[in-house]
Write an enzyme that holds these catalytic residues in place. Structure first.
Site, short mmCIF file in Angstrom:
data_model
loop_
_atom_site.label_atom_id
_atom_site.label_comp_id
_atom_site.label_asym_id
_atom_site.label_seq_id
_atom_site.Cartn_x
_atom_site.Cartn_y
_atom_site.Cartn_z
N ASP A 1 -10.75 2.15 -3.26
CA ASP A 1 -11.31 1.93 -1.92
C ASP A 1 -12.83 1.99 -1.94
OD1 ASP A 1 -9.03 1.43 -0.58
OD2 ASP A 1 -8.88 3.38 0.40
N ASP B 1 0.84 -1.20 0.00
CA ASP B 1 0.00 0.00 0.00
C ASP B 1 0.87 1.25 0.00
OD1 ASP B 1 -2.30 1.53 0.16
OD2 ASP B 1 -3.04 0.59 2.00
#
Ligand code: DGJ
Length: 736
Positions: A543, A473
């Site tokens: 997301d 990430d």
């Protein structure tokens, strides 16, 4: 594939395109043609007429030769071309006048790798290297052009060498320039932000420059490093499309320019804003790679070329045709509230759901109870994971599941042992307080000792052998991009040096662990680009898992990326990003053609929806092999409807996903015109065993389910009642 004539015409051709340029009598490289393959490409007509124009200047006084109206291969500035140049640099005299003239060329059997940068793999390819030289300053520019036998992609990059005796300051070092003749064009590009990535925008090509790019340190979701110049009339299936994308994950710029004579120039490469590179005598600089696609078959034709190429030549080969594991991810199930007991319970849930893998997302390392702390300290939190990560991985493996782990290696929180020990390891500039993003700072990956620390920290966990997947990430854009390791004169090199460092770290880790599936993530799709895809076979697309939001996100992403590289999970409803309530089926269907599928739901949500989730995950597993290597088509996209087709690689199974956004009464009956079927074959619709002729499905279309609002009729197929409904058809080809 590469041919050269005696009078210095160069042609790169395959069954998709011909690309032709020549050396002018003055020694400049002039572009001639890029389009459908020509039978005699070396004879391609020159598409511009040298003429005397008022208020233009003639290159070195040559009559009828102004560069501003001349299509070129690698344009320079200040020598009668007033457009933005591909190359601009400052020499030791303090001026920026260079002239890159043809010196020689070589043809290589395959494709050389780029120094320190990801690039498309070779194989079935030839590379033409044109050597240009500025004799005054001893600067050489080697233009690399790779053409493939089987792909409609032309790869370009440039290697500069300073063979002189004085420093040269590189300012604009675009990877490619493409000068097209005047035409009726539009630009297509992808813009967005967190949780709203990949919005396709199409607009008339303006006079002057239209520039997309990034100065955030990462490619970002604000603009994808992709732009297409397309016929104004282009559709999904028809029209000329010139697509350009960069294999780069940092500050980039892609621009179009239409000048006063309607000539069109495309430039793509490192963003020249805030970039400066000192090329000392004897040194070399390599640009990132740019890829061009040409097709006459519209946006769908372009996407098919990108998809095949990305999966075969960019994405790590070990995963090319491997079905992706189904998974349960802890993030939207528990956020930071994770501990060994909870993770093992979720692993039991994962086993009950029948998925392949449990992914432990953020929150597992020392002190990490929220996003204010601990990035950089990559050891398990002793109070919540007392047995450590390797032991947890072994326990999960014992339950018959794979184990995946989240990292955010490039970042550090000020509240961390790492930052306390090495405050100078971050990107920063003297005398300025650092800006924070999500309470975190960016580590200075231009420094070898920082990369070594990260390599060791990650390696010490992966070496346990029970981690099958890593989510990598990266959750902030960069600010105060400076490095304590470089002198003031090289600070403008730091953004690119960061990228070189990141690619070095990624190469070391992925080379050591070629069988671990790496998922690229940057708060979703904020660094979803061909550079990162070169190391990671999977991407966290966004997301935002709301299915309606995902329709646009997948539509945009699919213009360039095969859905083989996209991950999708069933998230909570109401959705945590936009609050929308949707059925579990629509949530699944929106990601049905993404290769990686899973669930990120709380234990209570899983229990409440268990039979449906089991069915859906079993469907995900059954179709996982089909969802790599296939053919994706965008059939319908209106404000209220989307229909996608996915055809398996062997052509045996055809999936149609239809989404209806807002219900309304008395709607028209809709049909989807399926593409690329065998016209003479029959296809059985699995849900009712009806037989459909291939040509009828293509030309007459498949009747789409009607949006039920009231009365229903027994012999009609309906969508679920209400808003946000979806239906997936599966057809099996009947063997003759
Ligand atoms: C951003 C990612 O996109 C999410 O999926 C999740 O991993 C969080 N970071 C964790 O902090």
């Amino acid at each position: 594939m590469i041919t050269v004539s005696d009078n210095a015409v160069f042609a790169l051709s395959n069954r998709y395109f011909s690309y032709v340029f020549h050396v002018s009598p003055e020694g400049l490289l002039e572009h001639r043609y890029y389009g459908l393959p020509l039978s005699a490409p070396l004879d391609a007509p020159v598409h511009h007429q040298g003429t005397q124009r008022e208020m233009t200047s003639n290159f070195e006084g040559e009559p009828y030769y102004n560069l501003t109206d001349t299509p070129q291969e690698y344009p320079i500035f200040g020598r009668s071309d007033y457009r933005a140049p591909a190359f601009h640099a400052r020499n030791a005299d303090g001026n920026s006048i260079f002239t890159l003239l043809y010196k020689s060329h070589t043809i290589k059997a395959d494709k050389p790798k780029l120094d320190g940068l990801p690039s498309a793999r070779g194989g079935g390819s030839q590379t033409l290297i044109i050597i240009l030289e500025d004799a005054l300053w001893g600067l050489t520019a080697k233009l690399h052009y790779t053409v493939y036998e089987d792909y409609g992609v032309l790869a370009r990059s440039v290697v500069f060498e300073n063979n002189g005796t004085r420093d040269i300051n590189l300012e604009h070092v675009y990877s490619t320039a493409l000068d097209l003749p005047p035409g009726d064009y539009e630009a297509l590009h992808l813009h967005g932000t967190w949780a709203r990535e990949f919005n396709a925008e199409r607009m008339a090509l303006p006079h002057g420059r239209f520039v997309i790019g990034s100065a955030r340190g990462t490619s970002s979701a604000a603009h994808s490093p992709f732009l297409a110049v397309i016929d104004a009339t282009a559709t999904e299936t028809h029209g000329r499309v010139y697509g350009t994308a960069l294999v780069y994950s940092g500050n980039f710029s892609i621009s179009t320019e239409v000048n006063e004579f309607e000539d069109v120039r495309i430039l793509a490469g490192i963003n020249p804003f805030n970039f400066n590179w000192t090329l000392a005598a004897g040194e070399r600089f390599t640009t990132p790679e740019a890829l061009h696609v040409f097709t006459q078959n519209g946006l769908g034709g372009m996407s098919h070329i990108w998809h095949d190429f990305v999966r075969d030549k960019i994405s790590p080969p070990a995963f090319r045709h491997l079905p992706r594991p189904t998974y349960l991810n802890t993030w939207e199930a528990a956020y930071f509230d994770v501990n060994e007991g909870k993770v093992l319970t979720l692993a039991d849930k994962a086993a009950t759901l029948g998925v392949d893998m449990l992914v432990l997302d953020d929150g597992w390392f020392k002190g990490r109870r929220d996003d204010t702390t601990s990035l950089g300290d990559w050891t398990a939190d002793p109070s919540r994971f007392p047995s450590g990560i390797p032991a947890l991985a072994a326990k999960i493996k014992a339950k018959g599941l794979k184990f995946g782990l989240w990292f955010e290696p490039e970042m550090v929180n000020p509240d961390s042992d790492l930052f306390r020990a090495h405050p100078d390891w971050i990107l920063h500039v003297p005398g300025r307080k650092s800006s924070l993003g999500r309470h975190q700072l960016t580590l200075d990956l231009s420094r070898a000792e920082v990369r070594d620390y990260l390599f060791d920290a990650i390696d010490s966990l992966l070496s346990c052998g029970d981690i099958g997947y890593v989510k990598w990430d990266m959750n902030r854009a960069m600010t105060e991009v400076g490095s304590a390791a470089f002198p003031p004169s090289q600070q403008a090199e730091v953004p690119h040096r960061y990228l070189l460092g990141l690619y070095d770290l990624l190469s070391r880790i992925t080379n050591k662990y070629p069988d671990i599936l790496f998922e690229n993530c940057a708060s979703g799709g904020n660094r979803f680009d061909l550079g990162m895809l070169s190391y990671m076979a999977q991407n966290w697309t966004s997301d935002n898992c709301d299915p309606i939001a995902r329709l646009d996100i997948i539509h945009g992403a699919s213009l360039v990326f095969p859905l083989d590289v996209c991950a999708a999970y069933i998230g909570p409803s109401p959705n945590h990003q936009n609050g929308r309530v949707s059925s579990i089926h629509t949530r699944y269907d929106a990601g049905a053609f993404c290769a990686a599928k899973g669930v990120s739901l709380s234990e209570a949500d899983i229990d409440a929806n268990l039979p449906a989730l089991q069915r859906l995950m079993s469907h995900a597993k059954d179709t996982a092999t089909d969802m790599v290597g296939g053919h994706f088509d965008r059939l319908i996209k209106t404000r209220n409807e989307v229909c996608w087709q996915y055809t398996s690689r062997d052509g045996e199974t055809v999936y149609l996903a239809y989404f209806h956004i807002l219900a309304a009464p008395n709607l028209p009956f809709r049909r989807a015109h399926v593409r690329g079927l065998d016209p003479l074959a029959e296809y059985i619709l699995t849900e009712d065993k009806t037989r459909h002729q291939g040509d009828a499905l293509m030309h007459s279309g498949m009747a789409l389910p009607y949006v039920a609002t009231g009365q229903v009729k027994a012999d009609m197929r309906y969508m679920a009642k209400g808003d946000f409904s979806s239906h997936v058809f599966i057809f099996k080809k009947v063997s003759p």
